[in-house]
Design a protein around this motif. Structure first.
Motif, PDB file in Angstrom:
ATOM      1  N   LEU A  98       0.826  -1.204   0.000  1.00  0.00           N
ATOM      2  CA  LEU A  98       0.000   0.000   0.000  1.00  0.00           C
ATOM      3  C   LEU A  98       0.858   1.251   0.000  1.00  0.00           C
ATOM      4  CD1 LEU A  98      -2.936  -0.779   2.405  1.00  0.00           C
ATOM      5  CD2 LEU A  98      -3.050  -0.267  -0.011  1.00  0.00           C
ATOM      6  N   VAL A  99       1.906   1.239   0.810  1.00  0.00           N
ATOM      7  CA  VAL A  99       2.780   2.411   0.866  1.00  0.00           C
ATOM      8  C   VAL A  99       3.484   2.579  -0.479  1.00  0.00           C
ATOM      9  CG1 VAL A  99       4.721   3.480   2.052  1.00  0.00           C
ATOM     10  CG2 VAL A  99       3.105   2.110   3.338  1.00  0.00           C
ATOM     11  N   VAL A 100       3.873   1.453  -1.064  1.00  0.00           N
ATOM     12  CA  VAL A 100       4.561   1.495  -2.363  1.00  0.00           C
ATOM     13  C   VAL A 100       3.668   2.145  -3.416  1.00  0.00           C
ATOM     14  CG1 VAL A 100       5.368   0.081  -4.273  1.00  0.00           C
ATOM     15  CG2 VAL A 100       6.011  -0.511  -1.945  1.00  0.00           C
ATOM     16  N   ALA A 101       2.438   1.667  -3.494  1.00  0.00           N
ATOM     17  CA  ALA A 101       1.532   2.180  -4.516  1.00  0.00           C
ATOM     18  C   ALA A 101       1.359   3.679  -4.335  1.00  0.00           C
ATOM     19  CB  ALA A 101       0.189   1.477  -4.413  1.00  0.00           C
ATOM     20  N   LYS A 102       1.136   4.074  -3.098  1.00  0.00           N
ATOM     21  CA  LYS A 102       0.895   5.487  -2.815  1.00  0.00           C
ATOM     22  C   LYS A 102       2.142   6.322  -3.130  1.00  0.00           C
ATOM     23  CE  LYS A 102      -1.431   8.804  -0.622  1.00  0.00           C
ATOM     24  NZ  LYS A 102      -2.646   9.370  -1.128  1.00  0.00           N
ATOM     25  N   SER A 103       3.300   5.866  -2.656  1.00  0.00           N
ATOM     26  CA  SER A 103       4.492   6.707  -2.804  1.00  0.00           C
ATOM     27  C   SER A 103       4.926   6.818  -4.259  1.00  0.00           C
ATOM     28  CB  SER A 103       5.638   6.167  -1.950  1.00  0.00           C
ATOM     29  OG  SER A 103       6.114   4.957  -2.476  1.00  0.00           O
ATOM     30  N   THR A 104       4.823   5.728  -4.999  1.00  0.00           N
ATOM     31  CA  THR A 104       5.271   5.778  -6.392  1.00  0.00           C
ATOM     32  C   THR A 104       4.431   6.752  -7.194  1.00  0.00           C
ATOM     33  OG1 THR A 104       5.658   3.423  -6.124  1.00  0.00           O
ATOM     34  CG2 THR A 104       5.913   4.301  -8.302  1.00  0.00           C
ATOM     35  N   ALA A 105       3.117   6.672  -6.980  1.00  0.00           N
ATOM     36  CA  ALA A 105       2.233   7.531  -7.754  1.00  0.00           C
ATOM     37  C   ALA A 105       2.386   8.988  -7.329  1.00  0.00           C
ATOM     38  CB  ALA A 105       0.798   7.067  -7.565  1.00  0.00           C
ATOM     39  N   LEU A 106       2.511   9.220  -6.029  1.00  0.00           N
ATOM     40  CA  LEU A 106       2.687  10.591  -5.544  1.00  0.00           C
ATOM     41  C   LEU A 106       3.975  11.189  -6.093  1.00  0.00           C
ATOM     42  CD1 LEU A 106       1.801  10.808  -1.768  1.00  0.00           C
ATOM     43  CD2 LEU A 106       0.892  12.151  -3.641  1.00  0.00           C
ATOM     44  N   SER A 107       5.035  10.391  -6.109  1.00  0.00           N
ATOM     45  CA  SER A 107       6.309  10.912  -6.600  1.00  0.00           C
ATOM     46  C   SER A 107       6.166  11.315  -8.054  1.00  0.00           C
ATOM     47  CB  SER A 107       7.439   9.883  -6.523  1.00  0.00           C
ATOM     48  OG  SER A 107       7.330   9.109  -5.392  1.00  0.00           O
ATOM     49  N   ALA A 108       5.480  10.469  -8.828  1.00  0.00           N
ATOM     50  CA  ALA A 108       5.353  10.751 -10.257  1.00  0.00           C
ATOM     51  C   ALA A 108       4.670  12.096 -10.462  1.00  0.00           C
ATOM     52  CB  ALA A 108       4.558   9.655 -10.944  1.00  0.00           C
ATOM     53  N   LYS A 109       3.693  12.400  -9.602  1.00  0.00           N
ATOM     54  CA  LYS A 109       3.015  13.689  -9.723  1.00  0.00           C
ATOM     55  C   LYS A 109       3.949  14.835  -9.434  1.00  0.00           C
ATOM     56  CE  LYS A 109      -1.690  12.980  -8.261  1.00  0.00           C
ATOM     57  NZ  LYS A 109      -2.616  13.212  -7.179  1.00  0.00           N
ATOM     58  N   ASN A 110       4.966  14.565  -8.612  1.00  0.00           N
ATOM     59  CA  ASN A 110       5.847  15.646  -8.199  1.00  0.00           C
ATOM     60  C   ASN A 110       7.150  15.662  -8.975  1.00  0.00           C
ATOM     61  OD1 ASN A 110       4.686  17.160  -5.726  1.00  0.00           O
ATOM     62  ND2 ASN A 110       4.072  15.026  -5.519  1.00  0.00           N
ATOM     63  N   GLY A 111       7.149  15.025 -10.135  1.00  0.00           N
ATOM     64  CA  GLY A 111       8.339  15.082 -10.966  1.00  0.00           C
ATOM     65  C   GLY A 111       9.473  14.198 -10.479  1.00  0.00           C
ATOM     66  N   LEU A 112       9.163  13.207  -9.618  1.00  0.00           N
ATOM     67  CA  LEU A 112      10.199  12.234  -9.229  1.00  0.00           C
ATOM     68  C   LEU A 112       9.737  10.900  -9.782  1.00  0.00           C
ATOM     69  CD1 LEU A 112      10.330  12.839  -5.360  1.00  0.00           C
ATOM     70  CD2 LEU A 112      11.831  13.866  -7.027  1.00  0.00           C
ATOM     71  N   LEU A 113      10.461  10.341 -10.722  1.00  0.00           N
ATOM     72  CA  LEU A 113      10.005   9.063 -11.266  1.00  0.00           C
ATOM     73  C   LEU A 113      10.871   7.966 -10.698  1.00  0.00           C
ATOM     74  CD1 LEU A 113       9.544  10.218 -14.886  1.00  0.00           C
ATOM     75  CD2 LEU A 113       7.812   9.880 -13.159  1.00  0.00           C
ATOM     76  N   ILE A 114      10.219   7.054  -9.987  1.00  0.00           N
ATOM     77  CA  ILE A 114      10.988   5.987  -9.355  1.00  0.00           C
ATOM     78  C   ILE A 114      11.020   4.799 -10.290  1.00  0.00           C
ATOM     79  CG2 ILE A 114      11.034   4.426  -7.386  1.00  0.00           C
ATOM     80  CD1 ILE A 114       9.438   6.607  -5.894  1.00  0.00           C
ATOM     81  N   LYS A 115      12.235   4.411 -10.735  1.00  0.00           N
ATOM     82  CA  LYS A 115      12.318   3.250 -11.614  1.00  0.00           C
ATOM     83  C   LYS A 115      12.675   2.032 -10.799  1.00  0.00           C
ATOM     84  CE  LYS A 115      14.387   3.495 -15.454  1.00  0.00           C
ATOM     85  NZ  LYS A 115      15.422   3.701 -16.453  1.00  0.00           N
ATOM     86  N   ASN A 116      13.359   2.290  -9.685  1.00  0.00           N
ATOM     87  CA  ASN A 116      13.841   1.166  -8.917  1.00  0.00           C
ATOM     88  C   ASN A 116      13.488   1.404  -7.459  1.00  0.00           C
ATOM     89  OD1 ASN A 116      15.588  -0.226  -7.166  1.00  0.00           O
ATOM     90  ND2 ASN A 116      17.055  -0.522  -8.800  1.00  0.00           N
ATOM     91  N   ARG A 117      12.631   0.539  -6.912  1.00  0.00           N
ATOM     92  CA  ARG A 117      12.160   0.745  -5.539  1.00  0.00           C
ATOM     93  C   ARG A 117      13.300   0.763  -4.531  1.00  0.00           C
ATOM     94  NH1 ARG A 117       7.811   2.958  -4.704  1.00  0.00           N
ATOM     95  NH2 ARG A 117       8.327   2.548  -2.563  1.00  0.00           N
ATOM     96  N   THR A 118      14.248  -0.131  -4.720  1.00  0.00           N
ATOM     97  CA  THR A 118      15.318  -0.233  -3.721  1.00  0.00           C
ATOM     98  C   THR A 118      16.102   1.065  -3.680  1.00  0.00           C
ATOM     99  OG1 THR A 118      15.371  -2.574  -4.152  1.00  0.00           O
ATOM    100  CG2 THR A 118      17.216  -1.686  -2.937  1.00  0.00           C
ATOM    101  N   ALA A 119      16.366   1.637  -4.855  1.00  0.00           N
ATOM    102  CA  ALA A 119      17.104   2.905  -4.896  1.00  0.00           C
ATOM    103  C   ALA A 119      16.334   3.961  -4.117  1.00  0.00           C
ATOM    104  CB  ALA A 119      17.297   3.355  -6.336  1.00  0.00           C
ATOM    105  N   PHE A 120      15.029   3.956  -4.293  1.00  0.00           N
ATOM    106  CA  PHE A 120      14.222   4.966  -3.630  1.00  0.00           C
ATOM    107  C   PHE A 120      14.239   4.759  -2.113  1.00  0.00           C
ATOM    108  CE2 PHE A 120       9.825   6.050  -2.135  1.00  0.00           C
ATOM    109  CZ  PHE A 120      10.033   7.411  -2.077  1.00  0.00           C
ATOM    110  N   GLU A 121      14.089   3.503  -1.687  1.00  0.00           N
ATOM    111  CA  GLU A 121      14.095   3.268  -0.244  1.00  0.00           C
ATOM    112  C   GLU A 121      15.464   3.525   0.360  1.00  0.00           C
ATOM    113  OE1 GLU A 121      12.243  -0.445   0.842  1.00  0.00           O
ATOM    114  OE2 GLU A 121      10.607   0.011  -0.538  1.00  0.00           O
ATOM    115  N   ASN A 122      16.507   3.387  -0.474  1.00  0.00           N
ATOM    116  CA  ASN A 122      17.846   3.641   0.047  1.00  0.00           C
ATOM    117  C   ASN A 122      18.150   5.125   0.149  1.00  0.00           C
ATOM    118  OD1 ASN A 122      18.511   1.041   0.461  1.00  0.00           O
ATOM    119  ND2 ASN A 122      19.554   0.765  -1.490  1.00  0.00           N
ATOM    120  N   ALA A 123      17.265   5.953  -0.436  1.00  0.00           N
ATOM    121  CA  ALA A 123      17.537   7.387  -0.426  1.00  0.00           C
ATOM    122  C   ALA A 123      17.727   7.878   1.008  1.00  0.00           C
ATOM    123  CB  ALA A 123      16.407   8.148  -1.108  1.00  0.00           C
TER     124      ALA A 123
END
Length: 662
Positions: free
Chosen positions: A324-349
């Protein structure tokens, strides 16, 4: 885990989406049917009558009870029984296996009572259990659908129809039939139907939903527009640059979708936890049953404890905690000009300790303008230097080239043709123009070839210089400079507050790098680095134990982006598939890097909160269900267990939906 429906691309293929809403409808329908049947079942149960102090027994009443409960079991319990069968087939016992197992045990035992086994039947518990499970699933699926809704919103940005300009008239066509070079008309207030170039008209376009840039952007003839952007008050005609499925927006949707499907460490952790929880549930359920039965309690009591333990243990909340958090965060990021291609990279941020800003283009505007042209030979005018330099630069995409060509354009000089063009890696370019051999090179080239730097050569710190050599004679130089982005200083400050070091890594000369670095208060800078050395520099930082994020422009920094712990491609808005980066920042705005890190932290916090809640709740509820406090008079009924399980799932879903981008 039965959350396959979460990973089905919502809205991408309408079939997948309709399937999801049909499932929601299905659970709703089953819930109402079971609800209606539960009332007579409750009234016919001896225990409830006992409770109400009435006796409504009549000949054959238990057969009616049996019939009604059978309907509840087979119709209401069908999704769970089917799920159980699927999980057994796949050898992955989980959620459905547990519920299916619990209701089957309760049903078979109660049927045995009707046909002569001594004891109390559990029909009403069975009915309420199934009722609450259906309700829980229905609510949970609605919240899952909510988390994927942001993706649907992206899908809806694409207008279904476009006004295609034909020679004789304007014709409405379906967006997905547009091809390259078609011309479409976009009226004021409408959404742009395809990526393309404005061929006539001008307007302000709002691209915020795609790039996170809140101000409408002025677009004139020759400018690029993105599908899904909202047109302001001007009418524009756009030449389509590629079919709808290749548009920026479709790419974003596909990316968001892939990212939601891709698993990261946290997700795998949750899956493992859920698997273990299933095993623990079965073992503790059976152990509970044996304990009570062997210590002299009735079969009914032991059964009821087992069913409650198994229901409470359903790893529902756990299964949803992360997706659920994944779905929400990925879509929210896309709206804000952050496109996550790799979940692990994003969580490692959240672990980043050092950010390497690759070129000045991120911290600076990245548009070089010619600040001075100096001729070193009497018979060559400054315009001639620009004319010859522009000839060599017309093939290049490099910011310096763009600056020189812009200058030629301003002076209305048309660049001559070149022959035998050749790039000298990291140093410049050479070619033959009108029979003369011409080089446009960096100061480094002069050093290497021991060409003395000319007298009276002055440039200030933030200028970048290229020298022009004609037939091995130094003819002159062009100085260009780049202005610093207004948001950069603030971004660097915020990073420092979070103990993150910023380092500038650039091919530019030392002076420029130093000046930018000092103006912005960066921690350090590394200048005059050739592309292949970037990789080495990042390795050096990693060897010192730093967790390095690299921001680069995706195409030419591929190796460095790949080796960094987190690769962030910037400014490749149109070239979204910036190959090796894990994250693409549409706007090349350094502030976005800060939001990325903070949002990564927030996302991770939410996941951990959810996992902690989902496991912690089981630690408390399981012993209660098993009857640890039986002597103190605290005992959970199967229905209460089901309520707790549903509540814990809803807590997780609500918590996920509270995620925000700062």
């Amino acid at each position: 885990m039965e959350h396959q429906h979460l990973h089905a691309a919502p809205g991408m293929n309408h079939a997948g989406h309709d399937h999801h809403s049909m499932m929601i409808m299905d659970f709703r329908k089953r819930f109402y049917v079971v609800f209606v049947l539960t009332i007579p079942i409750m009234l016919l149960s001896t225990m409830i009558q006992h409770f109400m102090g009435v006796n409504w027994q009549f000949a054959g009443s238990q057969y009616i009870l049996f019939a009604l409960s059978s309907v509840v079991f087979f119709y209401g319990g069908w999704p769970f029984l089917k799920g159980l069968a699927d999980e057994v087939k796949l050898k992955t016992p989980g959620m459905m296996f547990l519920i299916g197992f619990a209701i089957t045990v309760a049903y078979i035992y109660s049927v045995a009572i009707v046909f002569g086994l001594e004891g109390m039947d559990f029909f009403w518990e069975l009915a309420t259990l199934i009722l609450i499970m259906l309700l829980g699933h229905w609510i949970e699926m609605k919240s899952v659908a909510g988390a994927s809704k942001e993706l649907e919103l992206l899908v809806q940005l694409m207008p279904a129809e476009a006004h295609m300009v034909m020679p004789d008239m304007v014709h409405d066509v379906k967006t997905d039939t547009l091809k390259e070079n078609d011309i479409i008309l976009v009226k004021p207030g409408e959404k742009v139907a395809a990526d393309g170039i404005i061929s006539e008209g001008e307007s302000y376009l709002n691209e915020s939903m795609l790039t996170g840039e809140s101000k409408p952007v002025q677009k004139v003839k020759g400018d690029k527009v993105i599908a899904g952007a909202i047109n302001g008050n001007g009418s524009i005609k756009v030449t389509v640059s590629h079919a709808a499925k290749d548009s920026y927006l479709s790419q974003v949707i596909k990316l968001v979708d892939d990212a939601q499907k891709s698993k990261s460490k946290t997700q795998l952790l949750a899956d493992t936890a859920a698997k273990w929880l299933t095993i623990i549930a079965l073992i503790s359920g059976i152990a509970t049953f044996l304990y009570w039965y062997l210590t002299g309690q009735s079969l009914a009591f032991a059964m009821e404890r087992m069913v409650t333990v198994i229901v409470i243990c359903c790893p529902h909340a756990l299964g949803l905690a992360v997706p659920l958090v994944v779905a929400k965060s990925t879509a929210l990021s896309a709206k804000n000009g952050l496109l996550i291609k790799n979940r692990t990279a994003f969580e490692n941020a959240r672990k980043i300790t050092t950010i390497v800003f690759d070129k000045t283009g991120t911290l600076t505007v990245g548009r070089f303008e010619v600040s001075k042209v100096v001729s070193l030979q009497k018979d060559i005018s400054e315009n001639e230097i620009i004319r010859l330099a522009s000839a060599l630069e017309q093939k290049s995409e490099h910011p310096i080239a763009t600056g020189i060509l812009q200058k030629a354009k301003d002076l209305s000089i048309s660049p001559p043709a070149t022959e035998s063009f050749n790039a000298i890696t990291g140093k410049g370019v050479e070619a033959t123009v009108e029979g003369k051999k011409i080089l446009v090179v960096s100061p480094g080239y002069l050093k290497e070839n021991n060409i003395p730097i000319p007298e009276g050569y002055t440039v200030n710190d933030i200028e970048t210089v290229v020298f022009i050599i004609i037939n091995k004679q130094l003819a002159g130089y062009i100085a260009l400079s780049d202005e610093i982005r207004p948001e950069s200083a603030e971004a660097v400050k915020t990073l420092q507050q979070h103990n993150i070091k910023s380092i500038l890594l650039t091919g530019d000369n030392n002076k420029v790098a130093k000046s930018v670095s000092e103006t912005l208060g960066l921690d350090s800078f590394i200048a005059e680095v050739l592309p292949h050395q970037k990789l080495e520099k990042i390795k050096e930082l990693q060897n010192k134990g730093e967790f390095v994020a690299m921001t680069g422009d995706g195409v030419n920094d591929a190796p460095a982006l790949a080796i960094a712990d987190v690769g962030i491609a910037v400014g490749s808005g149109s070239d979204i598939a910036a190959e090796t980066a894990g994250i693409v920042l549409v706007n090349s705005n350094p502030r976005d890097i800060v939001s990325l890190i903070l949002f990564g932290k927030a996302t991770y916090r939410k996941m951990i909160q959810n996992l902690a809640w989902a496991t912690g709740y089981n630690v408390v509820a399981l012993p209660l269900a098993a009857g640890v406090l039986y002597k103190q008079g605290i005992l959970l009924s199967p229905a209460a267990g089901a309520v707790l399980m549903t509540v814990s799932t809803i807590v997780v879903a609500v918590n996920a939906s509270l995620l925000k981008v700062k």
